[in-house]
Design a protein around this motif. Sequence first.
Motif, PDB file in Angstrom:
ATOM      1  N   PRO A   1       0.828  -1.216   0.000  1.00 39.23           N
ATOM      2  CA  PRO A   1       0.000   0.000   0.000  1.00 39.23           C
ATOM      3  C   PRO A   1       0.857   1.257   0.000  1.00 39.23           C
ATOM      4  N   ARG A   2       0.449   2.242  -0.770  1.00 39.57           N
ATOM      5  CA  ARG A   2       1.219   3.489  -0.819  1.00 39.57           C
ATOM      6  C   ARG A   2       1.265   4.157   0.556  1.00 39.57           C
ATOM      7  N   GLY A   3       0.249   3.884   1.382  1.00 40.46           N
ATOM      8  CA  GLY A   3       0.184   4.517   2.692  1.00 40.46           C
ATOM      9  C   GLY A   3       1.304   4.126   3.629  1.00 40.46           C
ATOM     10  N   ILE A   4       1.943   2.973   3.391  1.00 36.84           N
ATOM     11  CA  ILE A   4       3.041   2.581   4.288  1.00 36.84           C
ATOM     12  C   ILE A   4       4.391   3.061   3.766  1.00 36.84           C
ATOM     13  N   GLY A   5       4.390   3.665   2.576  1.00 40.36           N
ATOM     14  CA  GLY A   5       5.626   4.200   2.042  1.00 40.36           C
ATOM     15  C   GLY A   5       6.559   3.121   1.524  1.00 40.36           C
ATOM     16  N   ALA A   6       7.837   3.464   1.422  1.00 40.91           N
ATOM     17  CA  ALA A   6       8.842   2.557   0.870  1.00 40.91           C
ATOM     18  C   ALA A   6       9.857   2.115   1.918  1.00 40.91           C
ATOM     19  N   ASP A   7       9.548   2.349   3.200  1.00 42.77           N
ATOM     20  CA  ASP A   7      10.460   1.933   4.266  1.00 42.77           C
ATOM     21  C   ASP A   7      10.615   0.413   4.271  1.00 42.77           C
TER      22      ASP A   7
ATOM     23  N   ALA B   1       8.819  -1.514   7.114  1.00 43.93           N
ATOM     24  CA  ALA B   1       7.366  -1.448   7.024  1.00 43.93           C
ATOM     25  C   ALA B   1       6.851  -2.332   5.897  1.00 43.93           C
ATOM     26  N   VAL B   2       7.522  -2.300   4.757  1.00 52.27           N
ATOM     27  CA  VAL B   2       7.086  -3.117   3.627  1.00 52.27           C
ATOM     28  C   VAL B   2       7.254  -4.600   3.943  1.00 52.27           C
ATOM     29  N   THR B   3       8.370  -4.948   4.567  1.00 49.26           N
ATOM     30  CA  THR B   3       8.592  -6.345   4.934  1.00 49.26           C
ATOM     31  C   THR B   3       7.541  -6.813   5.930  1.00 49.26           C
ATOM     32  N   ALA B   4       7.237  -5.978   6.903  1.00 48.42           N
ATOM     33  CA  ALA B   4       6.223  -6.340   7.897  1.00 48.42           C
ATOM     34  C   ALA B   4       4.863  -6.540   7.243  1.00 48.42           C
ATOM     35  N   PHE B   5       4.550  -5.724   6.240  1.00 41.54           N
ATOM     36  CA  PHE B   5       3.273  -5.864   5.533  1.00 41.54           C
ATOM     37  C   PHE B   5       3.182  -7.223   4.857  1.00 41.54           C
ATOM     38  N   PHE B   6       4.167  -7.582   4.071  1.00 41.80           N
ATOM     39  CA  PHE B   6       4.107  -8.868   3.362  1.00 41.80           C
ATOM     40  C   PHE B   6       4.184 -10.047   4.331  1.00 41.80           C
ATOM     41  N   ARG B   7       4.937  -9.890   5.399  1.00 45.55           N
ATOM     42  CA  ARG B   7       4.964 -10.947   6.406  1.00 45.55           C
ATOM     43  C   ARG B   7       3.588 -11.127   7.021  1.00 45.55           C
ATOM     44  N   GLY B   8       2.903 -10.013   7.264  1.00 46.13           N
ATOM     45  CA  GLY B   8       1.560 -10.080   7.833  1.00 46.13           C
ATOM     46  C   GLY B   8       0.583 -10.807   6.926  1.00 46.13           C
ATOM     47  N   VAL B   9       0.685 -10.556   5.609  1.00 47.13           N
ATOM     48  CA  VAL B   9      -0.185 -11.253   4.660  1.00 47.13           C
ATOM     49  C   VAL B   9       0.103 -12.748   4.678  1.00 47.13           C
TER      50      VAL B   9
ATOM     51  N   PRO C   1      15.581  -2.102  -5.416  1.00 49.32           N
ATOM     52  CA  PRO C   1      15.888  -3.536  -5.397  1.00 49.32           C
ATOM     53  C   PRO C   1      16.312  -4.058  -4.022  1.00 49.32           C
ATOM     54  N   ARG C   2      17.004  -3.253  -3.236  1.00 45.03           N
ATOM     55  CA  ARG C   2      17.435  -3.712  -1.911  1.00 45.03           C
ATOM     56  C   ARG C   2      16.227  -3.989  -1.014  1.00 45.03           C
ATOM     57  N   THR C   3      15.228  -3.139  -1.096  1.00 42.62           N
ATOM     58  CA  THR C   3      14.020  -3.353  -0.303  1.00 42.62           C
ATOM     59  C   THR C   3      13.299  -4.614  -0.766  1.00 42.62           C
ATOM     60  N   ILE C   4      13.193  -4.792  -2.059  1.00 42.14           N
ATOM     61  CA  ILE C   4      12.532  -5.987  -2.583  1.00 42.14           C
ATOM     62  C   ILE C   4      13.267  -7.244  -2.143  1.00 42.14           C
ATOM     63  N   LEU C   5      14.573  -7.241  -2.241  1.00 41.75           N
ATOM     64  CA  LEU C   5      15.353  -8.405  -1.827  1.00 41.75           C
ATOM     65  C   LEU C   5      15.181  -8.685  -0.338  1.00 41.75           C
ATOM     66  N   ALA C   6      15.108  -7.633   0.471  1.00 44.14           N
ATOM     67  CA  ALA C   6      14.894  -7.828   1.906  1.00 44.14           C
ATOM     68  C   ALA C   6      13.548  -8.497   2.161  1.00 44.14           C
ATOM     69  N   VAL C   7      12.512  -8.061   1.440  1.00 40.01           N
ATOM     70  CA  VAL C   7      11.184  -8.666   1.595  1.00 40.01           C
ATOM     71  C   VAL C   7      11.222 -10.125   1.176  1.00 40.01           C
ATOM     72  N   VAL C   8      11.808 -10.403   0.023  1.00 41.78           N
ATOM     73  CA  VAL C   8      11.842 -11.771  -0.496  1.00 41.78           C
ATOM     74  C   VAL C   8      12.582 -12.693   0.467  1.00 41.78           C
TER      75      VAL C   8
END
Length: 309
Positions: free
Chosen positions: A105-111, A114-122, A146-153
């Motif tokens: 969600p755009r509301g959580i920004g690109a941190d 925060a992004v990792t926590a969102f996908f982990r929650g799903v 890309p660094r953020t995406i890799l961290a999420v993955v």
Amino acid sequence: MLRGILPVLPTPFRPDGAIDEAAMRRLVAFALGSGVDGVVFPGFASEVESLSGEERRRLLAVVVDAVAGQVPVVAGASAASLEETIAHCRDALAAGVGSVMIQAPRGIGADREAVTAFFRGVAEAVPGLEIVLQNAPAPRGSDLDPRTILAVVRDVPAVRWVKEETLPSGPAITAILAEAPAHLAGVIGGGGARYILDEYARGACGAMPALELADLHVALDRAWQAGDRIRARTLYMRSLPLLVLQALYRMRLTKHVLTRRGVLHNAEVRAPTPELDPWSTADIDGWFDEVADLLTVMPPAAAEAVGAR
């Protein structure tokens, strides 16, 4: 596996603005007849933001029923909050779809956290999902680096694919694949297939364009996979004028072309997009006529209309 051409299906509407389930079945039949490797619904190209939750559920059920297991179905599950996203994921599972495409969600920004926590929650709320992380450009997307995406993955093994469509997408695809963990099955291109050759050259496993040129895109994909780079490049160059116009007129162009092809009976649009005036329509029709010889899936009436122009 998700690979090859996986178009995002548009949402067909009746002249009164209601969703058109019969037309959705025709769209699926057209996609399957074009040889696609999967279908996606709903996505940005489906005017998803104009659909109610009930409309999304009804049309996804129609898509699943019409596909009948012939190719994978990816359900769009993006929403403005974690709770809404989880609800869409559960709807997908209830419809028999285990692969979902989600944008942060755009509301959580690109941190990154925060992004990792969102996908982990799903992933924790809806176990068993395979997630396609959609990384769209601003203003509609979060433009994750890309660094953020890799961290999420790395943190969320349920993320099996990345749909990378930031601008330019190529360097991001290279960076992600260079350090991707083993469970990441691949990176898929977006952006309407306007950059598909660069994406494929960098290792993308597929593309998610709009639907109107599905048979041409399948032919391009097959040529590339067979090592016929000249044929792939020729098909790409001939498709590009329409795809450039599509970037301006979005689903209005998609639906106009699908009416020309006899798949849709009208080009009703809900989303706020630029109108087609007589000049833009003539421009689109001219470029459509230029590629008509490459379009293999066309009802006879539509073929006659093209030949008569």
